[in-house]
Enzyme design. Structure first.
Site, mmCIF file in Angstrom:
data_model
loop_
_atom_site.group_PDB
_atom_site.id
_atom_site.type_symbol
_atom_site.label_atom_id
_atom_site.label_comp_id
_atom_site.label_asym_id
_atom_site.label_seq_id
_atom_site.Cartn_x
_atom_site.Cartn_y
_atom_site.Cartn_z
ATOM 1 N N SER A 1 -0.536 -0.846 2.363
ATOM 2 C CA SER A 1 -1.069 -0.413 1.104
ATOM 3 C C SER A 1 -2.370 -0.741 0.686
ATOM 4 C CB SER A 1 -0.618 -0.787 -0.026
ATOM 5 O OG SER A 1 -0.512 -0.032 -0.671
ATOM 6 N N GLU B 1 7.386 8.583 3.704
ATOM 7 C CA GLU B 1 5.429 8.474 3.429
ATOM 8 C C GLU B 1 5.344 9.835 4.233
ATOM 9 O OE1 GLU B 1 3.677 4.151 2.848
ATOM 10 O OE2 GLU B 1 4.897 4.266 4.719
ATOM 11 N N HIS C 1 6.799 3.702 0.666
ATOM 12 C CA HIS C 1 5.806 3.114 0.498
ATOM 13 C C HIS C 1 6.429 1.624 0.144
ATOM 14 C CE1 HIS C 1 1.270 2.229 0.526
ATOM 15 N NE2 HIS C 1 1.849 1.919 -0.378
#
Length: 335
Positions: A190, A251, A306
């Protein structure tokens, strides 16, 4: 060169071009993925707290010069030390990373490449310290409306944080273990994945393997896809490095999962991540593969969003780098 470890179908053009409204609509409709994480989740017991078996763990704490910030670095060293210098893996979000490992994985690592494991976290009991990592992991200042519609600026501390790693953390690791300086790897997820990318751009010789999982390329209205990338490519000196980009299948298609659309914080976040297309990480891997000196691998994890990409990507990294069984398909324990 680029190596793709999954077959990826072409994304429909409308998924690439629709704006925030589509992302929000998909988030409200899809039941496939979990809700957003709990920002107050605690670490709990991990391998760091257990009796030494294949690895022993120790830690040290670093403080900023103004004494306002503290980082806790946990170090895993194989109990049976090798006569050779050991490879080393530096992991961001160290508290969360420690929650991924178990004794079976550690035993497998010790029986194979026996890397030194470095968990770079914060000196608290939070799984993820959002304000601290937002500052440390971003090379760009981001200004965006918060849940109340008020503009807020954050981030921009990546250069100082990289100095902390290079000048204070690495020397301490090298004091505690015999490190192979030609086998240093950096993993992040991330915003941590974004930090991996900016480190590659600004200090490509700092590590030999960069693993960027689900990088937040939307940060600061997509600034990571701009000048810094272009400058890196234009001024590349053929510095060799291995780069792995990982992304969840959900994603890439823009499936944000089930979200509480009555929560202003969630709506504000979905608006911010419109700064990059959902498949920006895959496109980035394609561009980096053309840079002389880089060996690039893109790996996609079908059906993962995610959040689940953090444990999956770290397990896959340990397998890829050190030859242990790939446990990335094993579900993470419930928080």
């Amino acid at each position: 060169m680029i190596v793709s470890s999954s077959l990826i179908s072409t994304v429909s053009p409308w998924l690439r071009t629709l704006g925030v409204a589509t992302a929000i609509g998909m988030a409200a409709l899809s039941p496939a993925a979990a809700q957003q994480r709990n920002p107050e989740q605690k670490v709990g017991e991990t391998v760091l707290d257990q009796a030494a078996q294949s690895y022993r763990f120790e830690h040290f704490v670093l403080e900023s010069p103004d004494k306002a910030r503290r980082w806790r670095v946990n170090v895993g060293v194989p109990v049976k030390a090798s006569a050779k210098p050991a490879p080393v893996l530096y992991m961001l979000d160290g508290n969360a990373a420690a929650m991924v490992l178990d004794q079976d994985m550690l035993a497998d690592l010790a029986a194979h490449a026996a890397p030194v494991l470095v968990f770079i976290g914060y000196d608290n009991d939070l799984r993820v310290d959002s304000p601290a990592r937002t500052r440390d992991y971003t090379a760009w200042i981001d200004t965006a409306d918060d849940e109340n519609g008020a503009p807020q600026s954050s981030g921009g501390g990546a250069y100082a944080f990289l100095d902390l790693i290079e000048r204070r953390i690495k020397p301490e690791i090298e004091r505690r273990a015999t490190i192979d300086l030609q086998q240093q790897s950096l993993w992040g997820h991330s915003l941590g994945g974004l930090f991996v990318v900016s480190t590659l751009y600004t200090r490509p010789a700092a590590f030999q393997h960069y693993v960027s999982a689900s990088p937040s390329l939307w940060w600061s209205q997509g600034a990571p896809l701009g000048d810094m990338e272009r400058q890196f490519i234009a001024n590349n000196q053929r510095q060799p490095a291995q780069v792995t980009v990982m992304l969840g299948g959900d994603e890439r298609t823009g499936n944000r999962g089930v979200r509480d659309m009555t929560n202003p914080r969630v709506v504000a976040h979905l608006r911010r991540i419109g700064g990059a297309t959902p498949d920006a990480a895959r496109q980035l891997a394609t561009r980096l593969a053309k840079v002389p000196g880089l060996t690039v691998q893109y790996r996609e994890f079908p059906g993962l969003g995610h959040g689940p990409m953090l444990p999956a990507s770290l397990k896959a990294t340990l397998s890829q780098l050190y030859g242990i069984a790939d446990r990335s398909g094993t579900p993470a324990p419930a928080p």
